[in-house]
Enzyme design. Structure first.
Site, mmCIF file in Angstrom:
data_model
loop_
_atom_site.group_PDB
_atom_site.id
_atom_site.type_symbol
_atom_site.label_atom_id
_atom_site.label_comp_id
_atom_site.label_asym_id
_atom_site.label_seq_id
_atom_site.Cartn_x
_atom_site.Cartn_y
_atom_site.Cartn_z
ATOM 1 N N ARG A 166 8.999 26.499 30.220
ATOM 2 C CA ARG A 166 7.874 26.980 31.018
ATOM 3 C C ARG A 166 6.632 26.183 30.619
ATOM 4 N NH1 ARG A 166 11.033 28.633 34.105
ATOM 5 N NH2 ARG A 166 11.437 30.779 34.742
ATOM 6 N N HIS A 181 9.113 21.559 39.301
ATOM 7 C CA HIS A 181 9.953 22.707 38.922
ATOM 8 C C HIS A 181 11.270 22.723 39.722
ATOM 9 C CE1 HIS A 181 9.735 26.911 36.929
ATOM 10 N NE2 HIS A 181 10.988 26.532 37.055
HETATM 11 O O1 LIG Z 1 15.936 29.405 36.114
HETATM 12 C C1 LIG Z 1 14.737 29.272 35.868
HETATM 13 O O2 LIG Z 1 14.057 30.167 35.355
HETATM 14 C C2 LIG Z 1 14.083 28.020 36.172
HETATM 15 O O3 LIG Z 1 12.912 27.883 35.984
HETATM 16 C C3 LIG Z 1 14.928 26.912 36.687
HETATM 17 O O4 LIG Z 1 14.282 25.664 36.654
#
Ligand SMILES: O=C(O)C(=O)CO
Length: 310
Positions: free
Chosen positions: A225, A273
């Site tokens: 993240r 992302h």
């Molecule tokens: O699966 C998740 O939480 C993601 O952010 C995939 O990139």
């Protein structure tokens, strides 16, 4: 048991999900939040993010299934208390995360990041191909995703180390655990791949001090993240030449603003992302299993522990 599932995501396709669930269980009705009348009629929710206005009106939910392995995008504090929440772990998501990590590591290992810049600068500068033994990779986070990434990189011939908060034995991987062993981990690799869960313990874990302790010329791959990385610290360490490059799939603000400093740093590649893919055909059986468990009052698969934060 028949039931009604609320769907909310700005990146996943409700029609594809409705079709995948219907193919396996015609008694389950998936309704996108935009078309959801009678909120109290919903039994279960399948979400990347909660609908605008939150889940308050959906008073009868018995379970919530994240549409990602991560759950921070859901902002735990805004979810109805006492309703179990599950992360999504499925083979397609794992494979796409592994593919992304391997692609990013190879891009730095074989110097494609430098060669892309040299191409644009019309420069031809020979370099002997490197040896994997000189490019150890360190994985931050050794859950299902980190473990799969570590094993694949090891199979490909990279020396691999890993760090997690508590010890996680993995064949052929040099393991470090807990805060005491973090400095030794930081010294153990040249490429660092972050797939940690974002918690109060891991927020800002990639910062001036920790990245400064990595060997000069190290590279960062963040697919956890944005909150794991102190972005201004990375920019400073890249400008100073200590960190040679980074591949970042997640940023503190998504979408990143057009004036984000990373867009001006040629050593940093930003992807929007996209590392982990969610395929309804692959994940539908897990969602159905968790729906059935929620309705029966049984523990969900990949249940989130709110105290632990993942
Ligand atoms: O699966 C998740 O939480 C993601 O952010 C995939 O990139």
């Amino acid at each position: 048991m028949a039931g009604k599932i609320l769907f909310s995501s700005d990146i996943d396709d409700p029609a594809a999900w409705a079709a995948a669930l219907r193919a396996l269980r015609p008694d389950l009705e998936l309704v996108d939040w935009r078309a959801a009348a009678e909120p109290e009629a919903f039994d279960f929710a399948l979400l990347w993010k909660p609908p605008p206005g939150g889940l308050g009106p959906y008073r009868n939910l018995k379970g919530i299934q994240s549409l990602g392995a991560g759950i921070n995008q859901l902002d735990l504090g805004t979810l109805p208390p006492g309703v179990p929440l599950a992360r999504l772990i499925d083979p397609h998501l794992t494979e796409t995360m592994v593919d992304y990590a391997v692609t990013a590591v190879y891009r730095h290992f074989r110097g494609f990041d430098r060669f892309e810049r040299q191409t644009r600068a019309r420069r031809w500068a020979y370099e002997a191909p490197p040896a994997k033994a000189d490019f150890p990779v360190g994985i931050l986070g050794l859950g299902v995703l980190g473990g799969a990434i570590a094993q694949r990189l090891r199979t490909l011939g990279f020396p691999v180390s890993g760090w997690s908060r508590s010890p996680r034995p993995l064949d052929g991987i040099t393991l470090f655990a807990g805060p005491d062993e973090f400095p030794a981990f930081l010294a153990s690799a040249r490429a660092f791949v972050c797939v940690l869960a974002l918690t109060e313990h891991t927020a800002g874990i990639l910062n001036r001090e920790t990245m400064g302790a990595m060997p000069p010329g190290s590279v960062i791959v963040n697919m956890g993240r944005g909150g794991h990385l102190v972005e201004a610290d990375l920019a400073a360490l890249v400008r100073a030449g200590h960190i040679a490059g980074a591949t970042l799939d997640v940023l503190s603000q998504e979408p990143a603003p057009a004036d984000h400093p990373f867009y001006d740093l040629p050593e940093i590649l930003v992807t929007p992302h996209v590392a982990g893919g969610i395929a309804p055909g692959s994940a539908a059986p897990i969602v159905i299993e968790n729906f059935d468990r929620a309705m029966a009052g049984k523990p969900l698969l990949n249940l989130v522990d709110p105290a632990r934060g993942y």
